[in-house]
Enzyme design. Structure first.
Site, PDB file in Angstrom:
ATOM      1  CG  HIS A  44      -1.778  -1.091   1.232  1.00  0.00           C
ATOM      2  ND1 HIS A  44      -1.918  -2.075   2.515  1.00  0.00           N
ATOM      3  CD2 HIS A  44      -2.921  -1.473   0.493  1.00  0.00           C
ATOM      4  CE1 HIS A  44      -2.759  -3.102   2.293  1.00  0.00           C
ATOM      5  NE2 HIS A  44      -3.429  -2.543   1.470  1.00  0.00           N
ATOM      6  N   GLY A 154      -2.578  -2.186  -7.316  1.00  0.00           N
ATOM      7  CA  GLY A 154      -1.483  -2.938  -7.349  1.00  0.00           C
ATOM      8  C   GLY A 154      -1.734  -4.054  -8.330  1.00  0.00           C
TER       9      GLY A 154
HETATM   10  P1  AMP Z   1      -6.345  -4.159  -0.497  1.00  0.00           P
HETATM   11  O1  AMP Z   1      -6.222  -3.271   0.865  1.00  0.00           O
HETATM   12  O2  AMP Z   1      -5.931  -5.515   0.087  1.00  0.00           O
HETATM   13  O3  AMP Z   1      -7.862  -4.140  -0.924  1.00  0.00           O
HETATM   14  O4  AMP Z   1      -5.462  -3.512  -1.358  1.00  0.00           O
HETATM   15  C1  AMP Z   1      -5.478  -2.069  -1.720  1.00  0.00           C
HETATM   16  C2  AMP Z   1      -4.689  -1.797  -3.048  1.00  0.00           C
HETATM   17  O5  AMP Z   1      -3.241  -2.202  -2.590  1.00  0.00           O
HETATM   18  C3  AMP Z   1      -5.120  -2.692  -4.182  1.00  0.00           C
HETATM   19  O6  AMP Z   1      -4.825  -1.810  -5.223  1.00  0.00           O
HETATM   20  C4  AMP Z   1      -4.003  -3.886  -4.106  1.00  0.00           C
HETATM   21  O7  AMP Z   1      -3.586  -4.538  -5.431  1.00  0.00           O
HETATM   22  C5  AMP Z   1      -2.685  -3.165  -3.564  1.00  0.00           C
HETATM   23  N1  AMP Z   1      -1.833  -4.087  -2.873  1.00  0.00           N
HETATM   24  C6  AMP Z   1      -2.170  -5.162  -2.235  1.00  0.00           C
HETATM   25  N2  AMP Z   1      -1.029  -5.714  -1.892  1.00  0.00           N
HETATM   26  C7  AMP Z   1      -0.092  -5.289  -2.597  1.00  0.00           C
HETATM   27  C8  AMP Z   1       1.281  -5.386  -2.880  1.00  0.00           C
HETATM   28  N3  AMP Z   1       1.951  -6.534  -2.149  1.00  0.00           N
HETATM   29  N4  AMP Z   1       2.102  -4.927  -3.965  1.00  0.00           N
HETATM   30  C9  AMP Z   1       1.553  -3.828  -4.502  1.00  0.00           C
HETATM   31  N5  AMP Z   1       0.228  -3.384  -4.418  1.00  0.00           N
HETATM   32  C10 AMP Z   1      -0.519  -4.176  -3.333  1.00  0.00           C
END
Ligand code: AMP
Length: 296
Positions: A44, A154
């Site tokens: 994030h 991501g």
């Molecule tokens: P989430 O909180 O899991 O819904 O993720 C929020 C955003 O962070 C989404 O766009 C995910 O794809 C991105 N994200 C989650 N994990 C990673 C990671 N390891 N590397 C890059 N972006 C990420």
């Protein structure tokens, strides 16, 4: 390293968010946004830093969206730690946190939802049938609340990025249609495991076994770069490698067209997405890599 004490304005309502965004725009600022479900980590942070490099106003949303969880999924136990998240937001350069309640986002309950066709039938959409309707619906609502110029996502959630690009391309709402979507690389732990809020669920044994996912993706990439052009051979290789971990349950391990996420019936002709979803104990993990075959 001392934690920079940037002030974060917290908006709990859409009206407050609109006031902040509208004032910023009047003073000539552009808006970058990063939608999340919280329990933030370096993945994030990489999105927030890039947003802060490009925009003076950076809003991160934290909303654990009930409509994208299936009935037997982990909505109730999804990890939450607002205090820790605030520290990461300050360090990474966010200026605003949008922190709505479920009632603020769904004041009349779930009366309607957005369905995106074409990219949602396979992989995560097949494993979690209502998931992408929930994602498309909430992202549309979040964009209408935050009215961003650019939103950062991501590659870790590759299929989600395709759904959101299609949502933006087809939306009738101008603040959704006019949002630029930027996708950034997956951030990994030092042993290759993709960072994820859900990694906290893993037992020590499963945490060490989870590195098989990254090693399998690397092996499949190497095979494609060395000239393997048959999807079935790559998929056999991935399943064999993953199965070296006892008790791993494989939801899917596929080599698909990177734009359509469909399996090719012949040989690869363009960029390939290697996509894996597995369960270790009760934890479901997903990861992917994009690779260009030498002949493409
Ligand atoms: P989430 O909180 O899991 O819904 O993720 C929020 C955003 O962070 C989404 O766009 C995910 O794809 C991105 N994200 C989650 N994990 C990673 C990671 N390891 N590397 C890059 N972006 C990420």
């Amino acid at each position: 390293m001392p934690i920079p004490q940037g002030r974060i304005t917290v908006c709990e309502t859409v009206n407050h968010m609109h006031r902040e965004v509208d004032n910023a725009r009047m003073s000539g600022q552009t808006i970058g946004c990063v939608p999340t479900m919280g329990y933030l980590h370096e993945g994030h942070a990489s999105l927030i830093r890039e947003a802060a490099n490009k925009h003076p106003f950076v809003v991160v949303s934290i909303f654990v969206n009930p409509t994208q969880f299936g009935p037997s999924e982990d909505f109730e136990r999804y990890p939450r730690d607002l205090e820790r998240d605030m520290a990461l937001l300050r360090q990474a350069g966010a200026t605003h946190l949008f922190l709505p309640s479920v009632h603020e986002m769904y004041p009349d309950g779930v009366q309607s939802s957005i369905h995106i066709d074409g990219v949602t039938e396979v992989l995560e959409g097949a494993a979690r049938p209502t998931h992408f309707d929930g994602v498309a619906t909430v992202v549309s609502k979040l964009f209408q609340a935050m009215k961003p110029d650019e939103a950062f996502f991501g590659q870790k959630d590759l299929q989600q990025t395709l759904v959101i690009k299609k949502l933006v391309a087809t939306s009738a709402e101008s603040c959704v249609r006019e949002t630029r979507i930027t996708v950034l690389p997956t951030i990994r732990e030092s042993d290759g495991l993709a960072m994820s809020s859900r990694n906290v669920y893993l037992s020590l044994e499963h945490r060490s076994q989870a590195t098989i996912i990254y090693r399998t993706l690397c092996a499949a990439c190497d095979a494609i770069r060395s000239g393997e052009t048959r999807g079935t051979a790559i998929e056999d290789l991935m399943r064999d490698q993953l199965a070296s971990v006892p008790n791993i349950s494989i939801d899917y391990a596929v080599a698909v067209d990177a734009e359509t996420l469909r399996s090719s019936t012949t040989e690869f002709i363009g960029p390939v997405a290697l996509c894996i979803a597995v369960r270790l104990g009760t934890t479901r993990l997903i990861d992917n890599m994009l690779v260009e075959p030498p002949t493409a």
